[in-house]
Design a protein around this motif. Structure first.
Motif, PDB file in Angstrom:
ATOM      1  N   SER A 127       0.977  -0.911   0.476  1.00 24.60           N
ATOM      2  CA  SER A 127      -0.036  -0.075   0.270  1.00 24.60           C
ATOM      3  C   SER A 127       1.057   1.186   0.234  1.00 24.60           C
ATOM      4  O   SER A 127       2.236   0.841   0.336  1.00 24.60           O
ATOM      5  CB  SER A 127      -0.861   0.016   1.401  1.00 24.60           C
ATOM      6  N   GLY A 128       0.366   2.607  -0.497  1.00 23.65           N
ATOM      7  CA  GLY A 128       0.727   3.625  -0.360  1.00 23.65           C
ATOM      8  C   GLY A 128       1.774   3.802   1.511  1.00 23.65           C
ATOM      9  O   GLY A 128       2.833   3.505   1.237  1.00 23.65           O
ATOM     10  N   MET A 129       0.806   3.744   1.680  1.00 21.71           N
ATOM     11  CA  MET A 129       1.100   3.459   3.433  1.00 21.71           C
ATOM     12  C   MET A 129       2.198   2.656   4.093  1.00 21.71           C
ATOM     13  O   MET A 129       2.893   3.051   4.924  1.00 21.71           O
ATOM     14  CB  MET A 129      -0.531   3.171   4.389  1.00 21.71           C
ATOM     15  N   ILE A 132       5.399   4.145   2.649  1.00 19.29           N
ATOM     16  CA  ILE A 132       6.204   5.041   3.119  1.00 19.29           C
ATOM     17  C   ILE A 132       6.736   4.610   4.884  1.00 19.29           C
ATOM     18  O   ILE A 132       7.813   4.959   5.085  1.00 19.29           O
ATOM     19  CB  ILE A 132       4.433   6.364   3.841  1.00 19.29           C
ATOM     20  N   GLU A 201       5.201  16.634   0.710  1.00 19.95           N
ATOM     21  CA  GLU A 201       4.452  16.105   0.038  1.00 19.95           C
ATOM     22  C   GLU A 201       3.648  17.148  -0.923  1.00 19.95           C
ATOM     23  O   GLU A 201       3.677  18.332  -0.226  1.00 19.95           O
ATOM     24  CB  GLU A 201       2.835  15.727   0.520  1.00 19.95           C
ATOM     25  N   ASN A 205      -1.785  17.103   0.333  1.00 14.54           N
ATOM     26  CA  ASN A 205      -3.667  16.007   0.732  1.00 14.54           C
ATOM     27  C   ASN A 205      -3.579  16.622   1.698  1.00 14.54           C
ATOM     28  O   ASN A 205      -2.916  16.593   2.924  1.00 14.54           O
ATOM     29  CB  ASN A 205      -3.295  14.933   0.400  1.00 14.54           C
ATOM     30  N   THR A 237       2.050  11.220  -4.982  1.00 11.25           N
ATOM     31  CA  THR A 237       0.684  10.570  -5.227  1.00 11.25           C
ATOM     32  C   THR A 237      -0.012  11.399  -6.121  1.00 11.25           C
ATOM     33  O   THR A 237      -0.610  10.890  -7.364  1.00 11.25           O
ATOM     34  CB  THR A 237      -0.103   9.793  -3.899  1.00 11.25           C
ATOM     35  N   PHE A 238      -0.410  12.335  -6.163  1.00  2.00           N
ATOM     36  CA  PHE A 238      -0.437  13.371  -7.010  1.00  2.00           C
ATOM     37  C   PHE A 238      -0.801  14.044  -8.667  1.00  2.00           C
ATOM     38  O   PHE A 238      -1.552  13.619  -9.104  1.00  2.00           O
ATOM     39  CB  PHE A 238      -1.189  14.233  -6.520  1.00  2.00           C
ATOM     40  N   SER A 257       1.261   5.958  -3.401  1.00  2.00           N
ATOM     41  CA  SER A 257       0.443   5.172  -2.914  1.00  2.00           C
ATOM     42  C   SER A 257      -0.125   5.147  -4.638  1.00  2.00           C
ATOM     43  O   SER A 257      -0.679   6.151  -5.327  1.00  2.00           O
ATOM     44  CB  SER A 257      -0.896   6.418  -2.925  1.00  2.00           C
ATOM     45  N   THR A 259      -2.311   3.518  -5.289  1.00  2.00           N
ATOM     46  CA  THR A 259      -3.845   2.678  -5.043  1.00  2.00           C
ATOM     47  C   THR A 259      -4.400   4.173  -6.152  1.00  2.00           C
ATOM     48  O   THR A 259      -5.432   3.693  -6.665  1.00  2.00           O
ATOM     49  CB  THR A 259      -4.326   2.994  -4.461  1.00  2.00           C
ATOM     50  N   LYS A 260      -3.396   5.305  -6.799  1.00  2.01           N
ATOM     51  CA  LYS A 260      -4.844   6.020  -7.012  1.00  2.01           C
ATOM     52  C   LYS A 260      -4.158   6.619  -8.611  1.00  2.01           C
ATOM     53  O   LYS A 260      -4.511   5.000  -9.690  1.00  2.01           O
ATOM     54  CB  LYS A 260      -4.076   7.313  -6.347  1.00  2.01           C
ATOM     55  N   VAL A 269      -4.657  -1.599  -3.934  1.00  2.00           N
ATOM     56  CA  VAL A 269      -4.445  -0.919  -3.114  1.00  2.00           C
ATOM     57  C   VAL A 269      -2.903  -0.736  -3.258  1.00  2.00           C
ATOM     58  O   VAL A 269      -2.428  -2.201  -2.816  1.00  2.00           O
ATOM     59  CB  VAL A 269      -5.278  -1.008  -1.629  1.00  2.00           C
ATOM     60  N   ALA A 270      -1.848  -0.594  -3.183  1.00  2.00           N
ATOM     61  CA  ALA A 270      -0.272  -0.253  -2.858  1.00  2.00           C
ATOM     62  C   ALA A 270       0.435   0.910  -3.073  1.00  2.00           C
ATOM     63  O   ALA A 270      -0.403   1.758  -3.750  1.00  2.00           O
ATOM     64  CB  ALA A 270       0.316  -1.364  -5.183  1.00  2.00           C
ATOM     65  N   LEU A 393      -8.531   8.634  -5.441  1.00  4.91           N
ATOM     66  CA  LEU A 393      -8.361   9.409  -5.982  1.00  4.91           C
ATOM     67  C   LEU A 393      -7.579   9.283  -7.007  1.00  4.91           C
ATOM     68  O   LEU A 393      -7.017   8.178  -7.249  1.00  4.91           O
ATOM     69  CB  LEU A 393      -8.074  11.060  -6.417  1.00  4.91           C
TER      70      LEU A 393
HETATM   71  N1  PLP Z   1      -0.426   9.763  -0.210  1.00  2.00           N
HETATM   72  C1  PLP Z   1      -0.592  10.716  -0.298  1.00  2.00           C
HETATM   73  C2  PLP Z   1      -0.935  11.599  -0.992  1.00  2.00           C
HETATM   74  C3  PLP Z   1      -2.646  10.001  -0.365  1.00  2.00           C
HETATM   75  O1  PLP Z   1      -3.649  10.916  -0.713  1.00  2.00           O
HETATM   76  C4  PLP Z   1      -2.634   8.839   0.263  1.00  2.00           C
HETATM   77  C5  PLP Z   1      -4.397   8.051   0.453  1.00  2.00           C
HETATM   78  O2  PLP Z   1      -5.367   8.679  -0.216  1.00  2.00           O
HETATM   79  C6  PLP Z   1      -1.807   7.686   0.723  1.00  2.00           C
HETATM   80  C7  PLP Z   1      -0.739   8.701   0.698  1.00  2.00           C
HETATM   81  C8  PLP Z   1      -1.466   6.685   1.498  1.00  2.00           C
HETATM   82  O3  PLP Z   1      -1.658   5.718   0.088  1.00  2.00           O
HETATM   83  P1  PLP Z   1      -3.120   4.097   0.757  1.00  2.00           P
HETATM   84  O4  PLP Z   1      -3.868   4.165   0.329  1.00  2.00           O
HETATM   85  O5  PLP Z   1      -2.331   3.618  -1.162  1.00  2.00           O
HETATM   86  O6  PLP Z   1      -1.627   3.121   1.435  1.00  2.00           O
END
Ligand code: PLP
Length: 449
Positions: A127-129, A132, A201, A205, A237-238, A257, A259-260, A269-270, A393
């Motif tokens: 996942s993105g998290m 991180i 970032e 967000n 990510t954005f 992320s 995922t987006k 989710v990745a 998103l």
């Molecule tokens: N970073 C940003 C800017 C995000 O918007 C998100 C999720 O919305 C994440 C990290 C976390 O990613 P994930 O939901 O894939 O763990």
């Protein structure tokens, strides 16, 4: 690392004889990256880069390698691979070992992900998290300070302040739009201790505020002289990887992320991390230890997503230009917080300058501030017929949500106010639908307020 055959290609020149027992077709053919002097573009490379069909019975597309472990050709090869896995030899394993460490799907995906930003190396995560968290855990120790831009994605803020804080890690932040002088002031204060990482970032967000990466790099290089320079990591990510390439502006590690926009279909989710081999080696060791790699099926889906990444992102970006132009002129709309409008928004000159120096497109995620409060925002959301009411998103479909009542519900009122997360703010991520259909949907929803 390219798709790793088992047994390995011994890139170090060590004696290959002790790794033999190999069938003749085990070496992955290098992918075509150039035709004459012409360097192939990422959108071309996404179809085949890092994959040799002849290693997989001629299959045009990489199969999904559903296995937890890989057979070594002999004991010496197993030992050598483990030297890579454990970091005794840098660069990761030269062969396939165990699915917590590596796998063909993940390795091909990592190669392709790196192509978009010409990164030396890349890693993919569950996942993105988890990307991180693995990055942070690999860089910090008790007593260290993380300097970061603010705001960050809420879970990232929680991870830094509340979770790493429990282990004695401190943080200092500067606002996303900070000037060189403001960044210098925070860096100077932080430099009295040991700064392990500078974490950004951009756009942030949920405010969409851009960070001046070039100024952060100049500040870091001026204040941290000698060997002890904390690396600069950034969550891209954005806008990434199409509209912002932070490695070109001074960042050293890029986080996603996936995922987006990269995944792009709201069906997985990745996460991903890109950067120099040196940093990626450090992060890979942590990933090997805690097992935050993404699974082969998700990696396969992401490879499929990357084939259409440029098409999808370009169309979503073009759609957003049209939709935002319509929304901006609607009487029920107070304001549209869209990066493409920075240049002609009074008071946003500094953000417009950062945008002009760093970005090649405004993306398709923005905020719509309707006239009124929560009642009007909810009425708008409930009336939408094409756009779906959901958080997230970067997917093919248009999504709309209400940050104050949803993603940021637990944020204190003062902080919400400081970040501009008001009750009349709706967050929209535009997809790849027909733009005029989207405009018709937004028009009828606004009219119904
Ligand atoms: N970073 C940003 C800017 C995000 O918007 C998100 C999720 O919305 C994440 C990290 C976390 O990613 P994930 O939901 O894939 O763990």
């Amino acid at each position: 690392m390219a798709q790793t055959p088992t047994p390995p290609i011994d890139a170090t020149g060590a004696d290959e004889a002790d790794l033999t027992g190999v069938a003749p077709r085990t070496k992955a053919k290098p992918s075509v990256e150039k035709i004459g002097d012409r360097k192939l573009k990422p959108s071309t490379l996404m179809m085949g880069h890092g994959y040799d069909p002849m290693l997989s019975e001629g299959s045009l597309k990489p199969p999904i390698f559903a296995t937890s472990t890989y057979v070594f050709p002999n004991a010496a090869a197993g030992k050598r691979h483990f030297e890579g896995v454990t970091g005794k030899r840098p660069g990761g394993s030269q062969g396939l070992v165990y699915s917590r460490f590596n796998g063909p799907n993940q390795e091909i995906l990592e190669d392709r992900l790196g192509v978009w930003e010409e990164a030396e190396d890349a890693l993919v995560f569950s996942s993105g998290m988890s990307a991180i968290a693995t990055l942070l855990l690999s860089m910090v120790k008790p007593g260290d300070t993380i300097v970061h831009s603010g705001p960050l994605y809420a879970a990232t803020e929680t991870l830094i302040a509340r979770i790493l804080g429990r282990f004695g890690v401190q943080w200092l932040d500067f606002p996303a739009g900070a000037t060189r002088e403001e960044i210098d002031a925070v860096m100077t204060k932080a430099a009295t201790g040991n700064v392990a990482l500078i974490y950004l970032e951009s756009p942030a967000n949920p405010t969409n505020a851009l960070v001046d990466i070039q100024a952060v790099r100049a500040s870091r290089d001026a204040i941290f002289t000698g060997e002890n320079k904390p690396p600069i990591a950034i969550d891209n990510t954005f806008l990434g990887p199409l509209w912002l390439k932070p490695l070109e502006h001074g960042a050293e590690i890029v986080v996603y992320s996936l995922t987006k926009y990269a995944g792009g279909h709201s069906d997985l989710v990745a996460g991903g991390v890109l950067g120099s081999k040196e940093h990626i080696n450090t992060i890979r060791l942590m990933r090997n230890t805690i097992g935050t790699i993404c699974d082969p099926n998700t990696a396969w889906m992401l490879m499929r997503s990357l084939e259409t990444l440029e098409l999808r992102m370009s169309r979503a970006g073009e759609n957003a230009v049209k939709v935002c132009a319509f929304l901006r002129s609607h009487p029920k709309v107070e304001r549209v917080g869209y990066l493409g409008f920075l240049a002609d928004t009074p008071g946003m000159e500094r953000q417009a300058d950062i945008y002009a120096r760093h970005c090649t497109g405004a993306g398709s995620t923005f905020s719509l501030i309707v006239r009124g409060g929560e009642t009007e925002a909810f009425a708008f959301l409930d009336a939408l017929k094409i756009a779906k009411l959901a958080v997230s998103l970067g997917g093919t479909e248009t999504l709309a949500s209400h940050p104050a009542a949803m993603t940021h519900l637990s944020v204190s009122d003062e902080r919400k106010q400081a970040l501009g997360i008001t009750d009349n703010l709706v967050r929209i991520s535009i997809g790849v639908e027909d733009p005029d259909d989207l405009i018709a949907d937004f028009e009828q929803a606004l009219d119904s307020i």
